[in-house]
Design a protein around this motif. Sequence first.
Motif, PDB file in Angstrom:
ATOM      1  N   LYS A 178       0.825  -1.226   0.000  1.00 61.81           N
ATOM      2  CA  LYS A 178       0.000   0.000   0.000  1.00 61.81           C
ATOM      3  C   LYS A 178       0.853   1.268   0.000  1.00 61.81           C
ATOM      4  O   LYS A 178       0.342   2.366  -0.100  1.00 61.81           O
ATOM      5  CB  LYS A 178      -0.909   0.018   1.241  1.00 61.81           C
ATOM      6  CG  LYS A 178      -2.030  -1.006   1.177  1.00 61.81           C
ATOM      7  CD  LYS A 178      -2.922  -0.914   2.385  1.00 61.81           C
ATOM      8  CE  LYS A 178      -3.891   0.261   2.250  1.00 61.81           C
ATOM      9  NZ  LYS A 178      -4.811   0.349   3.378  1.00 61.81           N
ATOM     10  N   THR A 227      -2.915  12.880  -4.401  1.00 66.47           N
ATOM     11  CA  THR A 227      -3.652  12.257  -5.511  1.00 66.47           C
ATOM     12  C   THR A 227      -3.485  10.738  -5.449  1.00 66.47           C
ATOM     13  O   THR A 227      -4.453   9.991  -5.620  1.00 66.47           O
ATOM     14  CB  THR A 227      -3.129  12.801  -6.865  1.00 66.47           C
ATOM     15  OG1 THR A 227      -3.200  14.224  -6.824  1.00 66.47           O
ATOM     16  CG2 THR A 227      -3.947  12.295  -8.031  1.00 66.47           C
ATOM     17  N   TYR A 258      -5.551   9.354  -2.743  1.00 64.91           N
ATOM     18  CA  TYR A 258      -6.958   9.317  -3.161  1.00 64.91           C
ATOM     19  C   TYR A 258      -7.211   8.086  -4.026  1.00 64.91           C
ATOM     20  O   TYR A 258      -8.187   7.367  -3.836  1.00 64.91           O
ATOM     21  CB  TYR A 258      -7.264  10.610  -3.936  1.00 64.91           C
ATOM     22  CG  TYR A 258      -8.710  10.800  -4.265  1.00 64.91           C
ATOM     23  CD1 TYR A 258      -9.624  11.232  -3.299  1.00 64.91           C
ATOM     24  CD2 TYR A 258      -9.186  10.547  -5.550  1.00 64.91           C
ATOM     25  CE1 TYR A 258     -10.960  11.403  -3.607  1.00 64.91           C
ATOM     26  CE2 TYR A 258     -10.519  10.717  -5.868  1.00 64.91           C
ATOM     27  CZ  TYR A 258     -11.397  11.150  -4.902  1.00 64.91           C
ATOM     28  OH  TYR A 258     -12.722  11.322  -5.205  1.00 64.91           O
ATOM     29  N   GLN A 259      -6.297   7.810  -4.956  1.00 61.77           N
ATOM     30  CA  GLN A 259      -6.472   6.639  -5.822  1.00 61.77           C
ATOM     31  C   GLN A 259      -6.342   5.345  -5.008  1.00 61.77           C
ATOM     32  O   GLN A 259      -7.055   4.375  -5.259  1.00 61.77           O
ATOM     33  CB  GLN A 259      -5.443   6.652  -6.969  1.00 61.77           C
ATOM     34  CG  GLN A 259      -5.718   5.571  -8.004  1.00 61.77           C
ATOM     35  CD  GLN A 259      -4.883   5.721  -9.265  1.00 61.77           C
ATOM     36  OE1 GLN A 259      -3.923   6.467  -9.302  1.00 61.77           O
ATOM     37  NE2 GLN A 259      -5.255   4.995 -10.306  1.00 61.77           N
ATOM     38  N   ARG A 260      -5.476   5.361  -3.998  1.00 63.97           N
ATOM     39  CA  ARG A 260      -5.305   4.167  -3.166  1.00 63.97           C
ATOM     40  C   ARG A 260      -6.601   3.791  -2.444  1.00 63.97           C
ATOM     41  O   ARG A 260      -6.849   2.619  -2.166  1.00 63.97           O
ATOM     42  CB  ARG A 260      -4.176   4.412  -2.151  1.00 63.97           C
ATOM     43  CG  ARG A 260      -3.682   3.147  -1.494  1.00 63.97           C
ATOM     44  CD  ARG A 260      -2.597   3.411  -0.493  1.00 63.97           C
ATOM     45  NE  ARG A 260      -3.113   3.977   0.750  1.00 63.97           N
ATOM     46  CZ  ARG A 260      -2.400   4.136   1.849  1.00 63.97           C
ATOM     47  NH1 ARG A 260      -1.118   3.796   1.856  1.00 63.97           N
ATOM     48  NH2 ARG A 260      -2.911   4.643   2.938  1.00 63.97           N
ATOM     49  N   ASN A 261      -7.417   4.800  -2.151  1.00 64.48           N
ATOM     50  CA  ASN A 261      -8.707   4.508  -1.507  1.00 64.48           C
ATOM     51  C   ASN A 261      -9.540   3.562  -2.360  1.00 64.48           C
ATOM     52  O   ASN A 261     -10.315   2.777  -1.841  1.00 64.48           O
ATOM     53  CB  ASN A 261      -9.514   5.803  -1.284  1.00 64.48           C
ATOM     54  CG  ASN A 261      -8.919   6.630  -0.159  1.00 64.48           C
ATOM     55  OD1 ASN A 261      -8.208   6.100   0.687  1.00 64.48           O
ATOM     56  ND2 ASN A 261      -9.211   7.911  -0.168  1.00 64.48           N
ATOM     57  N   ARG A 262      -9.380   3.646  -3.685  1.00 68.92           N
ATOM     58  CA  ARG A 262     -10.162   2.776  -4.579  1.00 68.92           C
ATOM     59  C   ARG A 262      -9.441   1.479  -4.886  1.00 68.92           C
ATOM     60  O   ARG A 262     -10.045   0.421  -4.946  1.00 68.92           O
ATOM     61  CB  ARG A 262     -10.427   3.502  -5.905  1.00 68.92           C
ATOM     62  CG  ARG A 262     -11.387   4.659  -5.814  1.00 68.92           C
ATOM     63  CD  ARG A 262     -11.999   4.954  -7.181  1.00 68.92           C
ATOM     64  NE  ARG A 262     -11.008   5.079  -8.244  1.00 68.92           N
ATOM     65  CZ  ARG A 262     -10.349   6.205  -8.529  1.00 68.92           C
ATOM     66  NH1 ARG A 262     -10.605   7.294  -7.839  1.00 68.92           N
ATOM     67  NH2 ARG A 262      -9.462   6.238  -9.502  1.00 68.92           N
ATOM     68  N   THR A 263      -8.106   1.570  -5.068  1.00 69.35           N
ATOM     69  CA  THR A 263      -7.378   0.397  -5.566  1.00 69.35           C
ATOM     70  C   THR A 263      -6.734  -0.412  -4.444  1.00 69.35           C
ATOM     71  O   THR A 263      -6.409  -1.576  -4.629  1.00 69.35           O
ATOM     72  CB  THR A 263      -6.241   0.829  -6.513  1.00 69.35           C
ATOM     73  OG1 THR A 263      -5.303   1.611  -5.745  1.00 69.35           O
ATOM     74  CG2 THR A 263      -6.761   1.663  -7.670  1.00 69.35           C
ATOM     75  N   GLY A 264      -6.511   0.235  -3.302  1.00 74.59           N
ATOM     76  CA  GLY A 264      -5.812  -0.442  -2.202  1.00 74.59           C
ATOM     77  C   GLY A 264      -4.315  -0.573  -2.459  1.00 74.59           C
ATOM     78  O   GLY A 264      -3.593  -1.178  -1.673  1.00 74.59           O
TER      79      GLY A 264
END
Length: 415
Positions: free
Chosen positions: A118, A181, A184-190
């Motif tokens: 992560k 940014t 933020y993307q990690r929130n969706r992709t993990g």
Amino acid sequence: MGKALEGVRILDFTHVQSGPTCTQLLAWFGADVIKVERAGAGDITRGQLRDIPNVDSLYFTMLNHNKRSITLDTKHPEGKKVLETLVRHCDVLVENFAPGALDRMGFTWERIQELNPKMIVASIKGFGPGPYEDCKVYENVAQCAGGAASTTGFDDGPPLVTGAQIGDSGTGLHLALGIVTALYQRNRTGRGQKVDAAMQDGVLNLCRVKLRDQQRLARNHVMEEYPQFPNGKFGDAVPRAGNASGGGQPGWILKCKGWETDPNAYIYFITQAPVWEDICKVIGREEWLTDPRYASPKARLPHLKEIFDEIEKWTMTKTKFEAMDILNKHDIPCGPILSMKELAEEPSLRKTGTIVEVDHPERGKYLSVGNPIKLSDSPTEVVRSPLLGEHTDEVMAEIGISKDQVAALRAANVI
Ligand code: COA
């Protein structure tokens, strides 16, 4: 009230100016920034440009607010083990070492992903991939290589660097945006990802309008708002434009009352087209209103020098603040040339927290620039920079290293 980035842990391997600018912003937004430094040395800026002997410099204190500091030798085998624990514990690793230093330490992107898939790994380097990718870079090198120096200064002088630290602090800002940014993307992709910002790229991004002008010049061989027009020469590259405005409204720096003794008794004056009539009236040149040479913005372009010379005759009769008061009543865009002394003493900047007074246990009170970005639900309180290793014991306890282990690491000079 919680802070915007509360709960985000940053493993801060940054030093000097570019990286620390980035992590200071993240800390101001509430991230827990753990700065890793070498025992006995620390960030080199702690000792650079010192104004008080043996006390952390303003260079360091003004770039490292709201952070915690731990000491750790990350090249020592035991130090590497601690670092592995920290990589598992944190969300983001930020670094601005010379190219390859993190890999040489044994912490390649692949290894970091094994330890913590992560994790976001954010890096500043002088250059991106290409001929200079292995070079060490400081502020002015980036200004020169990114197009700022070739386009700054006067036509008859050498390239000039600017006082604004667009290479270091500018790239730090770019990196901070990349990090949030990626979070933020990690929130969706993990998943984590790499975030790279090269100083040359950051400076070039800030010089975007000059690449615009390069293409205008290539097509038309002339740029009518530049001071080289109509009497000077244009070559095949964007020339230095002195104090000409970078936009579509002509502007210049003009002397004000007191310029003979005060190096900052000047004002930036923009001859914005919609207020041309007001400009003529304010400076007492009403006859320009009916003069065909000044009838339109296009007609005025070949006469900009004489126009600004005439306006300057008026500004020289006023202080920069008197001129501001008069011109603003007419919505004529202008700006006083403010010295650092004037900015430091400006009450409105103190009120908004853009200039803050900070208390430091060793140096006492000093001024700093606070967070220039204001979030209504996440206000910034500026906390003094940490002393070297001030939070080592605290952080070691948080990541599960016992007091005995800490003592052993300290005895072996690892922390
Ligand atoms: N424990 C052990 N070693 C550490 C350490 C730690 N806690 N922290 C740093 N080091 C080591 C690094 O691993 C590196 O070792 P290596 O060269 O053997 O691989 C060494 O210290 C020095 O790092 P380096 O980044 O090369 O420092 P420098 O002072 O020689 O160079 C810069 C400084 C700024 C020129 C360079 O870091 C750079 O080009 N950075 C990228 C661009 C940048 O950000 N420039 C602007 C700075 S404001």
